[in-house]
Write a protein that holds these residues in place. Structure first.
Motif, PDB file in Angstrom:
ATOM      1  N   THR A 204      -2.409  -4.180  -3.226  1.00 47.69           N
ATOM      2  CA  THR A 204      -2.423  -2.938  -2.951  1.00 47.69           C
ATOM      3  C   THR A 204      -1.409  -1.901  -2.961  1.00 47.69           C
TER       4      THR A 204
ATOM      5  N   PHE B  19       0.951   0.927  -5.827  1.00 48.12           N
ATOM      6  CA  PHE B  19       0.649   1.701  -5.083  1.00 48.12           C
ATOM      7  C   PHE B  19       1.317   3.491  -5.806  1.00 48.12           C
TER       8      PHE B  19
ATOM      9  N   ARG C 136      -7.898   2.655  -2.657  1.00 46.33           N
ATOM     10  CA  ARG C 136      -6.713   2.648  -4.140  1.00 46.33           C
ATOM     11  C   ARG C 136      -6.874   4.306  -4.433  1.00 46.33           C
TER      12      ARG C 136
END
Length: 560
Positions: A196, A200, A48
């Motif tokens: 994720t 993003f 991240r």
């Protein structure tokens, strides 16, 4: 001009790439990232962490630049609304890695602890290939869900955002993970990874529709932040396409196809810039390449530049100079290209031009003309040689001036180093020997570009033999003691003294001594001094033979 900063999630980027709303200006170079860069990028996202902003140019009713889609993306779609000026490597890697359309690699999510980050999973890749007759890509186990899961590997494209990847993952998991409880637990981990990617954010800076072509190009050059910085060639490509709407990449590609031999001597991308500068009567420097109007002039004389490349390769092959590894100095390539581009074609006029260029070539090899100030001297030589080719009354070029650029005497030739050391004089001696034909000492084959890769640097007086006689390495590894022979001949001779291996040659040929002498003379190698096993006499005699041949070529341009 206002540059706006905005956010955009990865699924939105993918939607725009899929519908061809986001494309690349064609002057963008092609993929520069290796698989290590791609792997690092994916693992950065899993942690991240940001990848940085990209740069786009908003498009109105008409595209300011010729465009192309990202590699692997659809070529048809909706109206193009933006050009990606910076961020090609990142977006291309994301698209291809999460859609599994690299031909030679597949990326996987490994459900194992990552030693570097401490994460419970990481991304890595494996190489893929096919052999003739294969219907599937190798290694075959990478196509089998069960074998992949036994290695705790999930194809990364199954973790991509979107319902299509979700459906494919469910079908894959039923085969790969038979146990329902384990499948559910792994599904939760995979869902976390998918989320994720789905959330993003890759922000972008946006140049408005009103941005001029020149401004957009200037911003592109200054803001390019890829891992492989722009080269001068990349910038010229951009300027040419911006000004003329033609692809320099495609032109150079066509040059490679029309004259594939040029790549053996010089990178075609660099050669077209260097030679084009000379054709424009300008020094081959970055200042020239980046000056306004250079790209337009390059395109204007493209056909004669291409002709120059083709004629130069033919000329070098006729002189038995076959590749960069054995080239004493590469400055001659752009000079010859510019000269041959405008040299007369046919009959006596072409013959005269060839003789002049032959003198130039070998003087460039044997003199120290290009050991400094190569750019200015290349331009000067081009202009002076062009004048001599055009008129018999022109002043002689500086490179032909023996007082300024003397040719080496025998003692200098004897001292020349082994040609693999990138020693100009050492390579010049080897090139001159090959000019005579370079027949193999055993099988009699003539040296050519086709068989050159199978030839090896051979000590005429073997190093082990000279070492036994107390000769130091500095005197053993001399260019005059070198010849290119086939690897079989090199192995056969091994460390035998010259008299012995020449005797074996006499036994192996029906014509006896005459044929062996001919093979040696094709390298400018003296037979009698070899048989006498006198290394000092051999060096002196061969130096004399080389110098005699050198003077014929350098003074008169005489072949034989």
């Amino acid at each position: 001009m206002t540059i706006n900063a905005q956010n955009r999630l990865l699924p939105d980027w993918f939607a725009r790439v899929r519908t061809r709303q986001t494309v690349l200006p064609r002057f963008q170079r092609f993929e520069a990232w290796g698989h290590g860069n791609v792997t690092q990028m994916f693992n950065t996202i899993l942690r991240r962490l940001p990848l940085g902003a990209v740069l786009i140019l908003e498009i109105g009713n008409e595209e300011p630049f010729i465009s192309r889609p990202i590699v692997g993306a659809p070529t048809n779609g909706e109206r193009i609304t933006e050009h990606l000026l910076d961020g090609q490597q990142r977006l291309t890697a994301l698209w291809r890695g999460l859609h599994n359309n690299y031909e030679d690699r597949t990326y996987f999510l490994y459900l194992k602890p990552d030693e570097d980050s401490g994460m419970p999973y990481f991304v890595d890749s494996i190489g893929r290939w096919k052999k003739p007759g294969d219907s599937e890509t190798r290694p075959f186990w990478a196509n089998d869900p069960l074998q992949l899961w036994s290695r705790r590997m999930i194809p990364l494209d199954l973790c991509a955002p979107g319902d299509e990847a979700n459906d494919r993952y469910k079908a894959w998991a039923k085969i790969a993970i038979p146990d329902a409880d384990e499948r559910e637990a792994i599904g939760e981990i995979r869902a976390k990874v998918r989320e994720t990617f789905a959330t993003f954010n890759m922000p972008y800076l946006s140049l408005p529709v009103t941005t001029s072509k020149d401004t957009a190009l200037d911003v592109f050059i200054k803001m390019n932040t890829s891992a492989a910085p722009l080269s001068t060639y990349d910038i010229v490509v951009a300027q040419v396409e911006a000004a003329m709407g033609q692809s320099l990449h495609e032109l150079v590609g066509a040059c490679r196809e029309a004259c594939p031999g040029i790549a053996a001597y010089y990178p075609p991308e660099d050669l077209v810039l260097y030679a084009s500068a000379l054709l424009q009567d300008k020094p081959p420097t970055n200042a020239t390449y980046l000056a306004k109007g250079f790209g337009e002039a390059l395109l204007a004389h493209w056909q004669e530049l291409l002709l120059g490349v083709q004629r130069t390769v033919t000329f070098l092959e006729e002189e038995r100079v076959f590749d960069a590894k054995r080239l004493p100095t590469d400055v001659v390539l752009p000079v010859l290209t510019a000269l041959w581009a405008r040299a007369p074609q046919g009959l006596d006029a072409e013959g005269r031009a060839r003789t002049i260029m032959r003198k130039y070539l070998w003087r460039a090899f044997f003199s120290n003309r290009y050991e400094k100030s190569t750019n200015s001297r290349a331009l000067s030589d081009y202009l002076e040689l062009r004048a001599v080719i055009a008129s018999t009354g022109a002043a002689q070029p500086a490179i032909f001036d023996e007082a300024q650029y003397p040719l080496p005497h025998t003692d200098e030739l004897i001292a020349a180093r082994w040609p693999t050391n990138k020693d100009r004089l050492g390579r010049a001696i080897l090139a001159l020997a090959l000019h005579e034909g370079g027949l193999d000492l055993a099988d009699g084959s003539t040296v050519s570009r086709a068989n050159l890769p199978r030839r090896e640097y051979h000590h005429l007086f073997p190093d082990a033999h000279l070492t036994r006689k107390g000769v130091p390495d500095s005197e053993i590894y001399r260019s005059l003691n070198c010849a290119l022979v086939t690897w079989q001949t090199n192995r056969n001779i091994s460390d035998k003294e010259p008299e012995r291996y020449l005797a074996e040659r006499l036994e192996g040929t029906p014509l006896g001594e005459a044929e062996v002498r001919q093979r040696l003379s094709s390298h400018l190698i003296p037979y009698d001094e070899m048989v006498a096993d006198s290394y000092t006499d051999f060096l002196e005699k061969r130096a004399q033979l080389v110098r005699e041949k050198m003077l014929k070529l350098c003074d008169n341009g005489i072949v034989a």
